[in-house]
Write a protein that holds these residues in place. Structure first.
Motif, PDB file in Angstrom:
ATOM      1  N   MET A  19     -18.493 -23.549 -32.812  1.00  0.00           N
ATOM      2  CA  MET A  19     -19.379 -22.871 -31.877  1.00  0.00           C
ATOM      3  C   MET A  19     -19.350 -23.475 -30.479  1.00  0.00           C
ATOM      4  O   MET A  19     -19.813 -22.859 -29.525  1.00  0.00           O
ATOM      5  CB  MET A  19     -20.807 -22.867 -32.430  1.00  0.00           C
ATOM      6  N   GLU A  20     -18.782 -24.666 -30.347  1.00  0.00           N
ATOM      7  CA  GLU A  20     -18.676 -25.324 -29.046  1.00  0.00           C
ATOM      8  C   GLU A  20     -17.389 -24.952 -28.305  1.00  0.00           C
ATOM      9  O   GLU A  20     -17.227 -25.300 -27.143  1.00  0.00           O
ATOM     10  CB  GLU A  20     -18.739 -26.848 -29.226  1.00  0.00           C
ATOM     11  N   LEU A  21     -16.490 -24.247 -28.975  1.00  0.00           N
ATOM     12  CA  LEU A  21     -15.208 -23.886 -28.368  1.00  0.00           C
ATOM     13  C   LEU A  21     -15.306 -22.548 -27.658  1.00  0.00           C
ATOM     14  O   LEU A  21     -16.195 -21.742 -27.932  1.00  0.00           O
ATOM     15  CB  LEU A  21     -14.123 -23.822 -29.444  1.00  0.00           C
ATOM     16  N   ASN A  22     -14.351 -22.297 -26.761  1.00  0.00           N
ATOM     17  CA  ASN A  22     -14.265 -20.990 -26.110  1.00  0.00           C
ATOM     18  C   ASN A  22     -12.829 -20.737 -25.665  1.00  0.00           C
ATOM     19  O   ASN A  22     -11.994 -21.641 -25.710  1.00  0.00           O
ATOM     20  CB  ASN A  22     -15.247 -20.872 -24.942  1.00  0.00           C
ATOM     21  N   GLY A  23     -12.551 -19.530 -25.274  1.00  0.00           N
ATOM     22  CA  GLY A  23     -11.248 -19.167 -24.743  1.00  0.00           C
ATOM     23  C   GLY A  23     -10.101 -19.467 -25.686  1.00  0.00           C
ATOM     24  O   GLY A  23     -10.173 -19.214 -26.891  1.00  0.00           O
ATOM     25  N   ASP A  24      -9.032 -20.017 -25.130  1.00  0.00           N
ATOM     26  CA  ASP A  24      -7.817 -20.294 -25.897  1.00  0.00           C
ATOM     27  C   ASP A  24      -8.059 -21.324 -27.001  1.00  0.00           C
ATOM     28  O   ASP A  24      -7.464 -21.221 -28.071  1.00  0.00           O
ATOM     29  CB  ASP A  24      -6.695 -20.785 -24.979  1.00  0.00           C
ATOM     30  N   ARG A  25      -8.916 -22.308 -26.741  1.00  0.00           N
ATOM     31  CA  ARG A  25      -9.196 -23.323 -27.769  1.00  0.00           C
ATOM     32  C   ARG A  25      -9.864 -22.698 -28.985  1.00  0.00           C
ATOM     33  O   ARG A  25      -9.543 -23.043 -30.119  1.00  0.00           O
ATOM     34  CB  ARG A  25     -10.054 -24.442 -27.193  1.00  0.00           C
ATOM     35  N   LEU A  26     -10.775 -21.760 -28.751  1.00  0.00           N
ATOM     36  CA  LEU A  26     -11.429 -21.065 -29.854  1.00  0.00           C
ATOM     37  C   LEU A  26     -10.409 -20.242 -30.629  1.00  0.00           C
ATOM     38  O   LEU A  26     -10.365 -20.290 -31.857  1.00  0.00           O
ATOM     39  CB  LEU A  26     -12.564 -20.176 -29.335  1.00  0.00           C
ATOM     40  N   GLN A  76     -19.392 -13.136 -31.903  1.00  0.00           N
ATOM     41  CA  GLN A  76     -20.649 -13.806 -32.217  1.00  0.00           C
ATOM     42  C   GLN A  76     -20.812 -15.096 -31.415  1.00  0.00           C
ATOM     43  O   GLN A  76     -21.910 -15.420 -30.982  1.00  0.00           O
ATOM     44  CB  GLN A  76     -20.741 -14.089 -33.719  1.00  0.00           C
ATOM     45  N   ILE A  77     -19.727 -15.822 -31.225  1.00  0.00           N
ATOM     46  CA  ILE A  77     -19.815 -17.092 -30.497  1.00  0.00           C
ATOM     47  C   ILE A  77     -19.960 -16.857 -28.995  1.00  0.00           C
ATOM     48  O   ILE A  77     -20.777 -17.485 -28.334  1.00  0.00           O
ATOM     49  CB  ILE A  77     -18.601 -17.994 -30.814  1.00  0.00           C
TER      50      ILE A  77
END
Length: 80
Positions: A19-26, A76-77
Motif C-alpha cells: 500500500m506504500e508503493l505507487n507507479g512503476d514500483r507498484l 484501490q491503492i
C-alpha cells in the motif's frame, strides 16, 4: 486482526508494504505476485468483495484473472 497495528509492523507486512508503493514500483511488485497472492490481498483489504474463486464462480460464473486483480488492486491503492 488488530486495527491499530504499529508502524514498524506495517513496514514488515507485505500487504501493508504494498500500500506504500505507487507507479512503476507498484506495478512491478504486483506483477511478481501470483494470482492467488493477489486474491489474498484483495480479500484482506475488502472482505465484502467477491474475489475468491468459489465465490466468483457462484456470483459471476468465472474467476478473477491475474490482470484484472492487478487492475483492481492498483485502483484501490491509488484511490484510497
Amino acid at each position: 486482526m488488530n486495527p491499530y497495528i504499529d508502524e514498524k509492523k506495517k513496514l514488515q507486512d507485505p500487504y501493508y508494504k504494498l500500500m506504500e508503493l505507487n507507479g512503476d514500483r507498484l506495478q512491478l511488485e504486483l506483477n511478481s505476485w501470483s494470482r492467488l497472492d493477489l486474491i489474498g490481498w484483495l480479500y484482506w483489504n475488502d472482505r465484502n468483495g467477491i474475489y475468491k474463486d468459489e465465490d466468483s464462480l457462484r456470483e459471476f460464473d468465472n474467476i478473477l484473472s491475474k490482470d484484472e486483480a492487478i487492475k483492481i488492486i492498483t485502483k484501490q491503492i491509488t484511490e484510497s
